[in-house]
Design a protein around this motif. Structure first.
Motif, PDB file in Angstrom:
ATOM      1  N   CYS A 564      -5.869 -18.202   4.906  1.00 46.08           N
ATOM      2  CA  CYS A 564      -6.005 -18.960   3.668  1.00 46.08           C
ATOM      3  C   CYS A 564      -4.599 -19.309   3.194  1.00 46.08           C
ATOM      4  CB  CYS A 564      -6.775 -18.161   2.607  1.00 46.08           C
ATOM      5  SG  CYS A 564      -6.006 -16.628   2.132  1.00 46.08           S
ATOM      6  N   TRP A 565      -4.520 -20.061   2.104  1.00 49.70           N
ATOM      7  CA  TRP A 565      -3.230 -20.498   1.564  1.00 49.70           C
ATOM      8  C   TRP A 565      -2.408 -21.261   2.609  1.00 49.70           C
ATOM      9  CZ3 TRP A 565      -0.596 -16.693  -2.386  1.00 49.70           C
ATOM     10  CH2 TRP A 565      -1.471 -16.508  -3.479  1.00 49.70           C
ATOM     11  N   ALA A 742     -10.755 -13.403  -8.095  1.00 50.05           N
ATOM     12  CA  ALA A 742     -10.320 -12.170  -7.427  1.00 50.05           C
ATOM     13  C   ALA A 742      -9.609 -12.469  -6.121  1.00 50.05           C
ATOM     14  CB  ALA A 742     -11.522 -11.267  -7.175  1.00 50.05           C
ATOM     15  N   LEU A 743     -10.025 -13.521  -5.400  1.00 51.90           N
ATOM     16  CA  LEU A 743      -9.396 -13.836  -4.123  1.00 51.90           C
ATOM     17  C   LEU A 743      -7.933 -14.211  -4.330  1.00 51.90           C
ATOM     18  CD1 LEU A 743      -9.625 -14.259  -1.095  1.00 51.90           C
ATOM     19  CD2 LEU A 743     -10.411 -16.599  -1.540  1.00 51.90           C
ATOM     20  N   PHE A 744      -7.648 -14.982  -5.376  1.00 51.78           N
ATOM     21  CA  PHE A 744      -6.266 -15.367  -5.650  1.00 51.78           C
ATOM     22  C   PHE A 744      -5.406 -14.131  -5.920  1.00 51.78           C
ATOM     23  CE2 PHE A 744      -2.895 -16.280  -8.684  1.00 51.78           C
ATOM     24  CZ  PHE A 744      -2.206 -17.308  -8.057  1.00 51.78           C
ATOM     25  N   ARG A 749      -1.403  -9.976  -4.544  1.00 50.73           N
ATOM     26  CA  ARG A 749      -0.989  -8.597  -4.288  1.00 50.73           C
ATOM     27  C   ARG A 749      -0.430  -8.449  -2.889  1.00 50.73           C
ATOM     28  NH1 ARG A 749      -5.815  -7.450  -7.179  1.00 50.73           N
ATOM     29  NH2 ARG A 749      -6.955  -7.171  -5.235  1.00 50.73           N
ATOM     30  N   ARG A 750      -1.034  -9.140  -1.934  1.00 50.84           N
ATOM     31  CA  ARG A 750      -0.530  -9.078  -0.565  1.00 50.84           C
ATOM     32  C   ARG A 750       0.883  -9.652  -0.483  1.00 50.84           C
ATOM     33  NH1 ARG A 750      -2.000  -8.784   4.841  1.00 50.84           N
ATOM     34  NH2 ARG A 750      -0.859 -10.211   6.191  1.00 50.84           N
ATOM     35  N   LEU A 751       1.105 -10.803  -1.140  1.00 46.84           N
ATOM     36  CA  LEU A 751       2.438 -11.399  -1.147  1.00 46.84           C
ATOM     37  C   LEU A 751       3.437 -10.458  -1.814  1.00 46.84           C
ATOM     38  CD1 LEU A 751       4.400 -13.716  -0.660  1.00 46.84           C
ATOM     39  CD2 LEU A 751       3.563 -14.774  -2.777  1.00 46.84           C
ATOM     40  N   GLY A 913     -15.336  -9.321  -0.886  1.00 44.81           N
ATOM     41  CA  GLY A 913     -14.589  -8.078  -0.812  1.00 44.81           C
ATOM     42  C   GLY A 913     -13.493  -8.010  -1.845  1.00 44.81           C
ATOM     43  N   SER A 914     -12.904  -9.152  -2.184  1.00 39.71           N
ATOM     44  CA  SER A 914     -11.866  -9.172  -3.211  1.00 39.71           C
ATOM     45  C   SER A 914     -12.454  -8.818  -4.563  1.00 39.71           C
ATOM     46  CB  SER A 914     -11.221 -10.556  -3.265  1.00 39.71           C
ATOM     47  OG  SER A 914     -10.694 -10.900  -2.005  1.00 39.71           O
ATOM     48  N   LEU A 915     -13.638  -9.364  -4.853  1.00 41.64           N
ATOM     49  CA  LEU A 915     -14.306  -9.008  -6.105  1.00 41.64           C
ATOM     50  C   LEU A 915     -14.603  -7.524  -6.157  1.00 41.64           C
ATOM     51  CD1 LEU A 915     -16.807 -11.993  -6.392  1.00 41.64           C
ATOM     52  CD2 LEU A 915     -14.843 -11.562  -7.873  1.00 41.64           C
TER      53      LEU A 915
END
Length: 1536
Positions: A564-565, A742-744, A749-751, A913-915
């Motif tokens: 994504c992104w 939540a996905l954003f 958080r990963r970044l 899963g993000s939610l």
């Protein structure tokens, strides 16, 4: 049994629409069920419905919908549910077999005749072999015709055969097989060839060594140059003849009951063998005597004497002709197999003299290669053993023996009956040496099996990935290995397994294993492969989160998110990218003046660093364009800036265009920006300030070339309106994402992790069990395993678990009730699994828990499950075994999913899963929206991708049957266990419960039924599937095998895995089950496997120090030990319950569980015995593992050891061991003996050696012999020899070598040494010595008296102090009494021995014995919680005294009264036979010897050694007892 004819009349069949189906609704093909969409199922069902012109029954109604099964049921009176059960069994198997056809059938809806014929041939193989053995013609003949009438008849015969298999199991359950076998084969043999003759052969070799050593020569070959020694060695043939006679006597003793009028030739052979053996012994004796008479008459070795030697050798040649023939057959094993398996009468006549013709135990020889391997192994072991024994045991004792025999002036300190010889002293000196000689082969086996097992493990690539660091280094190749092994290969489906294809697979495996090439590039370029890998990996770690092994944060750090992104590379898990971006920034700063290509090549040397740089860059670009409003001038500036950077990178002028030293400042500002965006309340002003700072750094500081404002406007890097104030840039262009996105925030958080991560992430994951599981799973994918077929084409299998009345779920009261020290089970678990408890509480808060006290109310069920999953409960086993079903559903989806479905599915899982994790990561009070608190687990998220057929495929391939024997009575009583089992059924779709239902008919008549039930998800209730009436009560034999036997008819598939209820499974291991089942198609040696052995992981090692000791010992056995048994020794049996059986092979050969009472108390091993005797093959595979629990407290362990030791004692007495001892070749028999009953026998020999050593030296000290030889010249040699023998005893430490070697393979050498040292500091040697006493006592008692019984060990946590009275009852006979005896002997010896005056000599001689005494007495105190607490000691003493003096009535129990306990302890003496009583009396005579020796040391008669002194002591004792009796009688009868 009541009215058999009426009782078995078929009940009126219910209406088809009322019947509840098990797996496939065969009774109604119009139901929309996933399995019915499969054409193979329809084909099998249609074949059964083709009744054709079969004669219709006249005495029962016939409906159009009835099939061949109904026809058989009506004609033969089979029970209706029995017919239904076998119908589904047959349809499922035929359908699964047709799915595996290669190439696929041309007409999918028609059953292929080859499928039916192959199945029929397998079912009838044992029957046809039996007919051939009897010389009878089989009543069932196979036809190659494709005529459909023949096909129908084959279906009928298959049904009859399946029914016969079922009735055979019922007969086994009723003990009929045991009684029939007893009448045919006679009583059980004692030891057979596997022990008794092995001892005789050891004595044979020892006599030869003594002859050579008796000649004082430097080396054996120098002694053999002497003609006298050469001739003396010929006496071995006299001994050989004597051993032949002894063997014939043993055979006659164990087979005499076989002799009858019909088997008169067997008795004739027994008599003839004894006569021939005696004749040869006499002949050798006469010829040998003539040699020496001729030599003595000539005074030298003359020509005549040499001729007599030659005559003797000619006789020897004739004598060994059968042995030479046996050697030829051993070298060419296939000839021996052909002779034994061919049913020609001429071959039987030729081999009549050598062995009895029996059906079981024929053709057991392995192939030539395996034959060579295990022969070389034992040649090396025996050569080492004989060399060591000769130089360090036998030869050093020769001189002291000669000195003792020549000693004539012995001043005896007691009355000696044989004054003219010291042979008694010599015998006592040699007894411990002989005993050591007989048992030290066990030590040599342990040493060499460790070496060989370690080498095999290394060549099998075990332990190449031992920790997370090594896993991180190979993660790129791990992704390729997972694709290669777990994803079905289209070529393996569409093409035959050609040599070219196998070669290509081997090359691919080598590339993955040794890192050749860049397999991750293929995944990076293929969206399908990357998504498949991500789905599997993410499901693995998601399940670990469900198990509370990792936290929500660790889940995000370990997962592999979908693309994504607009990121251009694989998004490796964050914990692999730790510190990589910072290292890349440092490299950029150091190489700022270098060319782009040189800098990029250095960055790309590390794949993770390359991906971290690209992902961070792409993510930052996407982030900035996301938060800067589209259509604004600022958005255009950001876009232009990134375009310029992209162009500079593309044309390799990045380092010339930009300053690398500014990158750390940009990096710091980006971190600040992300931190601001992660705050619950956004501060627009601060975000604008950071964006402006980034703009200044990127536009003005970062470029090497300074540009004016005009140039910047011209290039689009500055506002076009000159009146715009630079300070207001971005002020009106910032837009924040929705708080519910939540996905954003997950990607953010990963970044943030990539930008900020440091080396601290080396500790991810923290949980040791997760680290171990990931390391093993990743390592296993680089090992050799078959390629996985598609789920539709895999072999179907079942799992069978016996359950009685153990814990299903821990109750609330059990968890929170404290013991006497205030320690509750939950508190104990919280301390042991501290991180898992924290993860559990985090999950509970995420799922809606508001307060910690809610854990006992609204979340009580979750709490009980969490605790139960950390114990040895049924719920833990069911959860683990249901991972098979979950894995098969996911794999079935991946097999058929298209690229579009995979891409969309991964995005959907990522968003849901993000939610799910969002609120958990931000905490309950973070202010973030509770977007996940009402969501289901990720397991349901994955199921959202399924298209429907996955459920049908998984159910057709997998069935889980738990045979809960008492479930029916538990339901009737309202037992909480029944409710908990129903709860487990409700939550596990593929779970079936089988139980025995007792139906009272009145008048004391009871009917027994095997019942199968499931939970119907549509009806929302438990439904009964089958109810099959049994011919009688279930439990006639041992409970556990009977429980398995009654339920095995409900299993399905080609294979069945037997699982105990103290076992566990792991999702990642369940993924490899398809690969494992393919092993049934591979030849291992000359046979295909019939039992697939699996590696076990002992998961109870962390519970306590004792549990660690037990798990370490067990781990070496279930890994290295099983590895060596399977290859090269080829004697692996069946030692536990993770093994996978060829279901139909075993069903036609007696089943998987022998259930005869007492003799089959260890039912596991007898399945292996039966498999080997009937020509099966047992293999061992270590690329897959199953969890297993072990006992964790000393009393639990002692009970388990007692049960296993008693079981081994019964095995020694069994017919199976007798046959194996006779039918296996010598070297394979050695392997079998020293790895089964011989291990326990040699453990007993170690203890007997200590006894013989101490009693022998007590004799030398008390008799005065030791004092007489004190000043002799041979004293030093004698002392050195004695110390050598003690060194031999202490060599027992080498039995721990397998544990060290296996631990080195798994964890590395230094960690293994550290663990071993830590175990010693925690008194592991004390525990192992104590366990040796347990095994010795119960094995020896069973050998002497029989009467083994099942001992329930209990599998709970040990948090309570055990009273001394309880420990005394358990250990008095097995440890305390024996330890006190040895301690008294050591003390008396110390006070009367001349050698004991030298402290060093005494310590060196007796340290091992004293350690054994201390271990046996102190271990129950050392390993008892609060064992040395003074207050508990006082309470224990009071309790013990109350137990001793308790005077209860006849209804008192052993734990209440010492007297009752004593009678129960002596119960075996009342039931034993004459031999047992006689041996017990003989062993107890040693105490009279002790009295005899001590009386003369008291000096009460002034040194008089007359026999009258001993008799006088008896008079004193009788008088003292008489006075006591009189006084007691007078006191009891005196008036009060």
């Amino acid at each position: 049994m009541r009215g058999r004819g009426a009782g078995y009349a078929p009940p009126p069949p219910p209406q088809r629409f009322e019947e509840h189906f098990n797996i496939i609704p065969i009774h109604n093909l119009l139901i929309d069920h996933p399995s019915l969409r499969n054409p193979s199922v329809r084909a099998a069902a249609a074949a059964l419905r083709t009744v054709g012109d079969l004669r219709k029954p006249q005495f029962a109604p016939w409906h159009d919908g009835m099939d061949l099964m109904d026809w058989l049921g009506v004609f033969f009176g089979f029970q209706h549910d029995n017919v239904r059960n076998q119908r589904e069994n047959l349809v499922l198997h035929l359908a699964n077999s047709q799915m595996r056809l290669q190439p696929p059938p041309a007409v999918a809806d028609v059953l292929e005749s080859s499928v039916l014929r192959r199945f029929r041939r397998k079912l009838l193989q044992n029957y046809t072999t039996w007919c051939s053995y009897l010389g009878r013609r089989s009543n069932v003949r196979l036809s190659n015709s494709r005529d459909f009438d023949l096909l129908r008849r084959e279906l009928l015969q298959l049904r009859q055969k399946l029914r016969g298999v079922e009735m055979g199991l019922l007969l086994i359950r009723l003990g009929g097989t045991m009684m029939i076998s007893m009448s045919i084969f006679g009583a059980e043999g004692v030891f057979g060839d596997s022990s008794g003759l092995l001892i005789l052969k050891a004595i044979f070799s020892r006599l030869a060594a003594i002859i050579v050593a008796w000649k004082d020569a430097g080396t054996p070959w120098q002694a053999l140059e002497n003609r006298d020694v050469q001739v003396e060695l010929l006496t071995v043939f006299i001994t050989w003849g004597g051993l032949r006679f002894l063997q014939s006597v043993l055979d006659a003793g164990t087979q005499y009951s076989l002799v009858s009028r019909e088997t008169m030739w067997l008795g004739t052979r027994m008599v003839l063998k004894s006569i021939v053996a005696v004749t040869w012994t006499i002949v050798f004796g006469v010829f040998y005597g003539k040699i020496w008479s001729q030599k003595n008459s000539d005074g030298r070795w003359s020509y005549e004497a040499d001729q007599r030697i030659i005559t003797f050798l000619w006789a020897v040649f004739v004598f060994v002709i059968p042995e030479l023939l046996a050697l030829v057959l051993f070298i060419l094993p296939w000839i021996r197999n052909v002779i034994e398996e061919t049913d020609w009468m001429i071959l039987y006549l030729l081999t009549w003299w050598f062995h009895t013709r029996i059906f079981v135990g024929r053709g057991l020889r392995e192939g030539l290669v395996n034959n060579i391997k295990y022969t070389l192994f034992w040649i090396v072991v025996l050569a080492s053993k004989f060399s060591f024994s000769y130089f360090l045991q036998i030869k050093p004792l020769v001189a002291p023996t000669k000195a003792l025999l020549s000693l004539t002036t012995v001043n005896y300190r007691w009355h000696e009956f044989f004054n003219n010889t010291n042979r008694a002293a010599v015998i006592l000196l040699w007894i411990p040496v002989v005993l050591i000689y007989l048992m030290d082969l066990q030590i040599w086996y342990s040493i060499f099996s460790s070496i060989v097992g370690g080498a095999i493990g290394l060549f099998s690539h075990l332990g190449e990935i031992r920790n997370i660091h090594q896993f991180s280094l190979r993660f790129q190749f791990f992704a390729g290995a997972l694709q290669f092994n777990l994803m079905a290969d289209d070529q393996t489906i569409n093409l035959a397994a050609t040599l070219v294809h196998k070669l290509r697979d081997a090359i691919r495996r080598l590339q993955l294993r040794y890192g050749l090439g860049q397999p991750y590039k293929k995944i990076e370029s293929s969206q399908v492969e990357a998504t498949r890998f991500a789905l599997i990996w993410n499901e693995i770690i998601t399940i670990m989160r469900e198990e509370d092994l990792i936290s929500d944060q660790e889940l995000e750090l370990m997962e592999l998110p979908p693309n994504c992104w607009q990121i251009r590379v694989i998004r490796w898990p964050c914990f692999l990218l730790r510190n990589e971006l910072r290292l890349a920034l440092n490299q950029a700063g150091q190489m700022s003046d270098k060319h782009d290509r040189e800098l990029w090549q250095k960055v790309c040397k590390n794949e993770y660093r390359r991906c971290a740089v690209i992902e961070a860059y792409d993510s930052i670009r996407y982030l900035l364009l996301e938060i800067v409003k589209y259509g604004t001038e600022e958005n255009s500036i950001v876009t232009t800036l990134f375009m310029e950077i992209d162009q500079s990178v593309q044309f390799e002028k990045f380092t010339r265009a930009y300053k690398m030293t500014v990158l750390p400042q940009i990096h710091a500002q980006l971190i600040s920006l992300i931190e601001l965006l992660m705050m619950p309340k956004k501060n627009t002003g601060r975000v604008v300030n950071v964006l402006q700072a980034l703009y200044e750094l990127s536009v003005r500081e970062f470029p090497r070339a300074k540009k004016s404002i005009g140039q910047l406007r011209q290039e689009g890097l500055a506002p076009q309106n000159p009146t715009t104030d630079a300070g207001l840039l971005f002020e009106n262009a910032v837009q924040f994402p929705d708080d519910g996105d939540a996905l954003f925030y997950k990607q953010l958080r990963r970044l943030q992790t990539i930008l900020m991560s440091r080396d601290s992430m080396h500790n991810v994951p923290k949980n040791i069990e997760v680290r171990r599981r990931i390391a093993f799973f990743s390592n296993s994918l680089f090992m050799n395993m078959p390629r996985a077929p598609q789920v539709e084409r895999m072999m179907a299998f079942s799992v069978l678990t016996p359950y009685y009345d153990e814990e299903v779920l821990y109750g609330k009261e059990m968890l929170r009730s404290p013991n006497e020290d205030g320690i509750s089970t939950l508190f104990y678990l919280q301390k042991i699994y501290e991180d898992e408890w924290a993860n559990f509480m985090e999950r509970m808060y995420r799922e809606g828990m508001q307060d910690e006290d809610d854990i006992w109310t609204t979340k009580a069920r979750e709490l009980r499950l969490w605790a139960s999953y950390r114990g040895q409960t049924l719920s833990r086993t069911i959860r683990g075994m249901m991972y098979y079903y979950r894995a098969l559903k996911m794999l079935a989806f991946l097999d058929s999913a298209s690229e579009m479905e995979l891409r969309q599915g991964s995005q959907e899982i990522a968003s849901l899963g993000s939610l799910k994790q969002n609120s958990g990561l931000n905490g309950p009070g973070s202010g973030m929206p509770p977007a996940s608190r009402n969501l289901n687990r990720a397991s349901s998220v994955m199921s959202l991708l399924f298209k429907g057929h996955e459920f049908g495929s998984a159910l057709m391939k997998y069935t889980y049957v738990v045979t809960c024997q008492l479930y029916g009575s538990q339901k009737g009583k309202g037992d909480h266990r029944a409710e908990e089992i129903l709860y487990l059924m409700k939550n596990n779709e593929a779970l079936r419960i089988a139980y025995v239902d007792e139906v009272s008919l009145g008048r004391e008549e009871v009917e027994y039924y095997s019942v199968l039930v499931k939970y119907d998800q549509q009806l929302k209730k438990e439904v009964e599937i089958y109810r099959i009436r049994l011919p009688g009560p279930l439990k006639l034999g041992e409970g556990k095998p009977e429980n398995q036997n009654h339920a095995i008819i409900f299993t399905r598939g080609d294979a069945v895995q037997t699982i105990d209820m103290n076992q566990d499974n792991y999702f990642e291991e369940a993924l490899k089950m398809r690969n494992l089942l393919e092993e049934f198609k591979t030849y291992y040696g000359i046979r295909r496997p019939t039992i697939l052995g699996l590696r076990e992981n002992i998961f109870t090692g962390s519970v306590s120090s004792l549990a660690w000791f037990m798990s370490a010992q067990e781990m070496s056995f279930v890994t290295l030990g099983q590895r060596v048994l399977a290859n090269p020794l080829k004697v692996r049996m069946h030692y536990g319950h993770p093994d996978v059986f060829d279901r139909f092979w075993f069903l036609t050969r007696g089943g998987i569980s022998k259930a005869s009472r007492v003799i089959n108390i260890s039912e596991d091993i007898f399945a292996g015995f039966n498999c080997t005797l009937r020509g099966g093959n047992v293999t061992h595979h270590e690329y897959i593992q199953v969890g297993k629990g072990r006992d964790v407290g000393l009393n639990q362990i002692a009970m388990f050891e007692a049960k296993v030791s008693s079981g081994n004692g019964e095995q020694v007495l069994s017919r199976d061991v007798y046959r194996l001892g006779h039918r296996l070749d010598f070297f394979r028999m050695l392997s079998f003996f020293f790895t089964s009953v011989g291990s326990y026998f040699n453990t007993m020999m170690v203890v007997l050696t200590v006894y013989a050593f101490l009693w022998g030296h007590l004799y030398l000290a008390l008799s005065g012999v030791e004092r007489s030889v004190r000043d002799s010249a041979s004293n030093n040699k004698a002392l050195g020899t004695i110390l050598n023998q003690q060194f031999i005893i202490q060599m027992g430490m080498f039995t721990a070598l397998p544990m060290i070697v296996e631990n080195s393979l798994d964890n590395g050498f230094l960690p293994a040494v550290w663990d071993f040292s830590t175990m010693q500091l925690q008194l592991a040697s004390l525990f192992y010595t104590f366990s040796m006493g347990t095994r010795t006592h119960f094995f020896g008692r069973t050998i002497l008296h029989g009467g083994a019984k099942y001992r329930a060990t209990g599998r709970g946590f040990v948090v309570q102090h055990k009273s001394f009275a309880e420990n005394y009852r358990l250990y008095a006979r097995s440890h305390f009494v024996k330890a006190i005896e040895l301690g008294v002997i050591l003390t008396v010896y110390a006070s009367h021995s001349e050698m004991a005056k030298n402290t060093f000599v005494y310590i060196a001689m007796t340290i091992s014995s004293w350690f054994l005494v201390v271990s046996w007495i102190m271990s129950p105190f050392v390993f008892n919680p609060s064992g040395f607490d003074w207050l508990k000691t006082v309470y224990d003493f009071d309790d013990f005294m109350n137990w001793i003096w308790y005077s209860g009535g006849v209804f008192a129990k052993a734990d209440q009264s010492w007297e009752i306990w004593w009678y129960e302890e002596q119960d075996h003496l009342r039931k034993t036979g004459l031999w047992g009583k006689s041996l017990e009396i003989i062993l107890d005579l040693r105490f009279f010897f002790f009295q005899y020796g001590v009386v003369y040391q008291l000096n009460i008669t002034g040194g008089n050694t007359s026999i009258g002194v001993y008799l006088l002591s008896w008079i004193y004792m009788v008088v003292a007892v008489a006075i006591y009796v009189v006084m007691a009688y007078a006191r009891d009868n005196s008036p009060s």
